[in-house]
Scaffold this motif. Structure first.
Motif, short mmCIF file in Angstrom:
data_model
loop_
_atom_site.label_atom_id
_atom_site.label_comp_id
_atom_site.label_asym_id
_atom_site.label_seq_id
_atom_site.Cartn_x
_atom_site.Cartn_y
_atom_site.Cartn_z
N VAL A 276 0.88 -1.18 0.00
CA VAL A 276 0.00 0.00 0.00
C VAL A 276 0.91 1.23 0.00
O VAL A 276 1.29 1.76 1.05
CB VAL A 276 -0.96 -0.01 1.21
CG1 VAL A 276 -1.95 1.15 1.13
CG2 VAL A 276 -1.72 -1.33 1.29
N LEU A 277 1.26 1.66 -1.20
CA LEU A 277 2.30 2.69 -1.35
C LEU A 277 1.89 4.02 -0.72
O LEU A 277 2.75 4.84 -0.41
CB LEU A 277 2.61 2.90 -2.84
CG LEU A 277 3.03 1.63 -3.58
CD1 LEU A 277 3.39 1.95 -5.02
CD2 LEU A 277 4.19 0.94 -2.88
N GLU A 278 0.59 4.20 -0.54
CA GLU A 278 0.11 5.44 0.07
C GLU A 278 0.71 5.67 1.46
O GLU A 278 0.89 6.82 1.87
CB GLU A 278 -1.43 5.41 0.16
CG GLU A 278 -2.14 5.57 -1.18
CD GLU A 278 -2.26 4.26 -1.97
OE1 GLU A 278 -1.68 3.23 -1.58
OE2 GLU A 278 -2.96 4.29 -3.01
N HIS A 279 1.05 4.59 2.16
CA HIS A 279 1.70 4.77 3.48
C HIS A 279 3.01 5.57 3.29
O HIS A 279 3.36 6.40 4.12
CB HIS A 279 2.07 3.43 4.12
CG HIS A 279 0.91 2.61 4.59
ND1 HIS A 279 0.91 1.94 5.79
CD2 HIS A 279 -0.27 2.32 4.01
CE1 HIS A 279 -0.23 1.28 5.93
NE2 HIS A 279 -0.96 1.48 4.87
N ALA A 280 3.72 5.26 2.21
CA ALA A 280 5.01 5.92 1.98
C ALA A 280 4.81 7.38 1.62
O ALA A 280 5.57 8.26 2.05
CB ALA A 280 5.78 5.20 0.88
N ALA B 84 2.04 7.27 10.09
CA ALA B 84 1.42 7.27 8.76
C ALA B 84 0.53 6.04 8.61
O ALA B 84 -0.60 6.13 8.11
CB ALA B 84 2.49 7.30 7.68
N ASP B 85 1.01 4.88 9.07
CA ASP B 85 0.21 3.64 9.02
C ASP B 85 -1.15 3.84 9.66
O ASP B 85 -2.17 3.35 9.17
CB ASP B 85 0.88 2.50 9.82
CG ASP B 85 2.21 2.04 9.26
OD1 ASP B 85 2.46 2.25 8.06
OD2 ASP B 85 2.99 1.46 10.05
N ILE B 86 -1.14 4.53 10.78
CA ILE B 86 -2.37 4.68 11.57
C ILE B 86 -3.26 5.77 10.98
O ILE B 86 -4.45 5.57 10.74
CB ILE B 86 -2.03 5.03 13.04
CG1 ILE B 86 -1.21 3.90 13.68
CG2 ILE B 86 -3.29 5.32 13.84
CD1 ILE B 86 -0.56 4.28 15.01
N LEU B 87 -2.64 6.93 10.70
CA LEU B 87 -3.45 8.08 10.28
C LEU B 87 -4.07 7.87 8.91
O LEU B 87 -5.16 8.36 8.63
CB LEU B 87 -2.59 9.35 10.31
CG LEU B 87 -2.06 9.74 11.70
CD1 LEU B 87 -1.22 11.01 11.61
CD2 LEU B 87 -3.21 9.92 12.70
N ILE B 88 -3.40 7.12 8.06
CA ILE B 88 -3.91 6.95 6.70
C ILE B 88 -5.25 6.21 6.70
O ILE B 88 -6.04 6.35 5.77
CB ILE B 88 -2.87 6.28 5.79
CG1 ILE B 88 -3.15 6.68 4.34
CG2 ILE B 88 -2.86 4.78 5.95
CD1 ILE B 88 -1.98 6.52 3.43
N TYR B 89 -5.53 5.46 7.73
CA TYR B 89 -6.85 4.81 7.84
C TYR B 89 -7.80 5.62 8.72
O TYR B 89 -8.91 5.18 8.99
CB TYR B 89 -6.71 3.36 8.33
CG TYR B 89 -5.90 2.57 7.33
CD1 TYR B 89 -6.47 2.17 6.13
CD2 TYR B 89 -4.54 2.35 7.53
CE1 TYR B 89 -5.71 1.55 5.16
CE2 TYR B 89 -3.78 1.72 6.55
CZ TYR B 89 -4.37 1.33 5.37
OH TYR B 89 -3.61 0.74 4.39
N LEU C 298 5.09 13.15 3.36
CA LEU C 298 4.48 14.45 3.59
C LEU C 298 4.52 14.82 5.07
O LEU C 298 4.82 15.96 5.43
CB LEU C 298 3.04 14.46 3.06
CG LEU C 298 2.93 14.31 1.53
CD1 LEU C 298 1.47 14.25 1.09
CD2 LEU C 298 3.66 15.44 0.80
N LEU C 299 4.27 13.83 5.92
CA LEU C 299 4.32 14.12 7.36
C LEU C 299 5.75 14.46 7.81
O LEU C 299 5.94 15.21 8.76
CB LEU C 299 3.78 12.93 8.17
CG LEU C 299 2.30 12.60 7.97
CD1 LEU C 299 1.91 11.36 8.78
CD2 LEU C 299 1.40 13.78 8.36
N SER C 300 6.73 13.91 7.12
CA SER C 300 8.12 14.18 7.51
C SER C 300 8.44 15.68 7.38
O SER C 300 9.32 16.19 8.06
CB SER C 300 9.10 13.34 6.68
OG SER C 300 9.28 13.89 5.38
N MET C 301 7.71 16.37 6.51
CA MET C 301 7.95 17.81 6.32
C MET C 301 7.55 18.61 7.56
O MET C 301 8.09 19.68 7.79
CB MET C 301 7.15 18.33 5.11
CG MET C 301 7.37 17.58 3.82
SD MET C 301 9.10 17.61 3.32
CE MET C 301 9.08 16.36 2.03
N ILE C 302 6.59 18.10 8.31
CA ILE C 302 6.08 18.88 9.45
C ILE C 302 6.49 18.28 10.79
O ILE C 302 6.00 18.69 11.83
CB ILE C 302 4.54 19.02 9.38
CG1 ILE C 302 3.84 17.66 9.55
CG2 ILE C 302 4.10 19.67 8.08
CD1 ILE C 302 2.33 17.77 9.80
#
Ligand code: TRP
Length: 328
Positions: free
Chosen positions: A86-90, A137-142, A95-99
């Motif tokens: 699930v590439l969306e996790h990456a 990211a794993d958690i927030l994406i869902y 994107l989160l790494s920016m903030i």
């Protein structure tokens, strides 16, 4: 009827044992009906500490999936998938790494602890520092509401909440703050009397054969002061009794405790009862695991289907995220 979403994952770093079964998997199984559950193998997380030797990662990932299904996760009632598919996790991780301020990551207690624990590996990498961010990211994406985890994962949940707040504040209210669903469970003792753990070589694995399980339990340590059959023992000092407390009925627990105290039964008899009860828990796991080992295509199609479903939800979240951030 909209059920709250639950998400949890396990890192691919080896096969699971009875401690993992009682401490995590059985709880995941229980949550299947009450919630909309997403469960996955975190194979990318396995890379953060294991990157230098990936010879067994493929096998570990497969073993873990077999353990998930063997323990009773039902693909009709929950979604089972593989993180790396699930590439969306990456994308969200990037994107989160920016903030994410570096200090937040450096302050997560597991960062230094794990480096201390795994001194033989070079963990001064970008990926390892980012472990909790990838987990976020794993958690927030869902947009998961609950995350069933052990107490050791609480700091990672904490940072995922902080990151959700920061994103919501900077761009748009997209992410609910996930809550840990702490699993209260008795500590499972290994065959040498210490906590059951892969690193102590004292574990009973879900993939052990009936013969191996029997042998391990037969040779397990008991009350060390009870040497002869006629010696009276103290069940509270016997690791075998600790396992009875998890796997045997109340009546059986009383029977073996009394038998131990009075030398009414021997350690072999006591272990026979335990073996019977551990077998009862493991039999369905053996049956299901063998089925999957003999039909790997069934396994792969379950994961394909789960991955498709996960990608749908993850994709929707990413559309919202891109829009909130002004990306095309
Ligand atoms: N860090 C977890 C572990 O060590 C694995 C994991 C990765 C996870 N991503 C997650 C757990 C998301 C819960 C939610 O087992």
């Amino acid at each position: 009827m909209n059920k709250d979403r639950v998400l949890s994952g396990m890192q691919a770093s080896g096969k699971l044992h009875l401690g993992n079964l009682v401490g995590a998997l059985q709880n995941w199984v229980k949550l299947q009906d009450k919630y909309d559950c997403y469960y996955f193998v975190a194979d990318w997380h396995g890379l953060t500490t294991g990157y230098a030797d990936l010879s067994s990662i493929k096998e570990s990932t497969k073993d873990l999936l077999i353990n998930f299904l063997g323990a009773g996760l039902d693909p009709e009632r929950c979604t089972i998938f593989l993180q790396s598919r699930v590439l969306e996790h990456a994308e969200l991780h990037l994107l989160l790494s920016m903030i994410t301020p570096l200090g937040w990551l450096e302050r997560v207690p597991t960062y230094k602890e794990k480096q201390e624990e795994l001194k033989d590996r070079d963990l001064s990498t970008y990926g390892f520092l980012g472990y909790p961010l990838l987990q976020s990211a794993d958690i927030l994406i869902y947009r998961a509401k609950y995350v069933p985890v052990g107490i050791d994962q609480v700091p990672h949940l904490e940072i995922s909440r902080e990151i959700a707040r920061r994103f919501n504040y900077l761009y748009k209210e997209i992410f609910p703050e996930p809550e840990a669903l702490l699993t209260e469970f008795p500590k499972v003792i290994g065959v040498d009397g210490r906590k059951m753990s892969k690193s102590y070589d004292n574990a009973i694995y879900l993939s052990d054969s009936p013969g191996e399980v029997e042998e391990k339990l037969k040779t397990m340590v008991t009350d060390p002061a009870r040497i002869k059959r006629t010696d009276k023992g103290n069940p509270d000092l016997s690791p075998v009794y600790q396992l009875h407390k998890i796997f045997s009925s109340k009546d059986e627990q009383e029977e073996v405790a009394e038998g131990c105290r009075t030398a009414g039964i021997g350690c072999i008899d006591c272990k026979k009862i335990l073996i019977k009860n551990v077998f009862k828990v493991m039999e369905p796991i053996w049956v299901k695991s063998n089925e999957l080992i003999n039909n790997p295509n069934v396994l792969y199609s379950i994961v394909d289907k789960g991955t498709e479903k996960a990608k749908k939800v993850a994709g929707e979240t990413m559309r919202l995220v891109r829009e909130a951030m002004g990306l095309y």
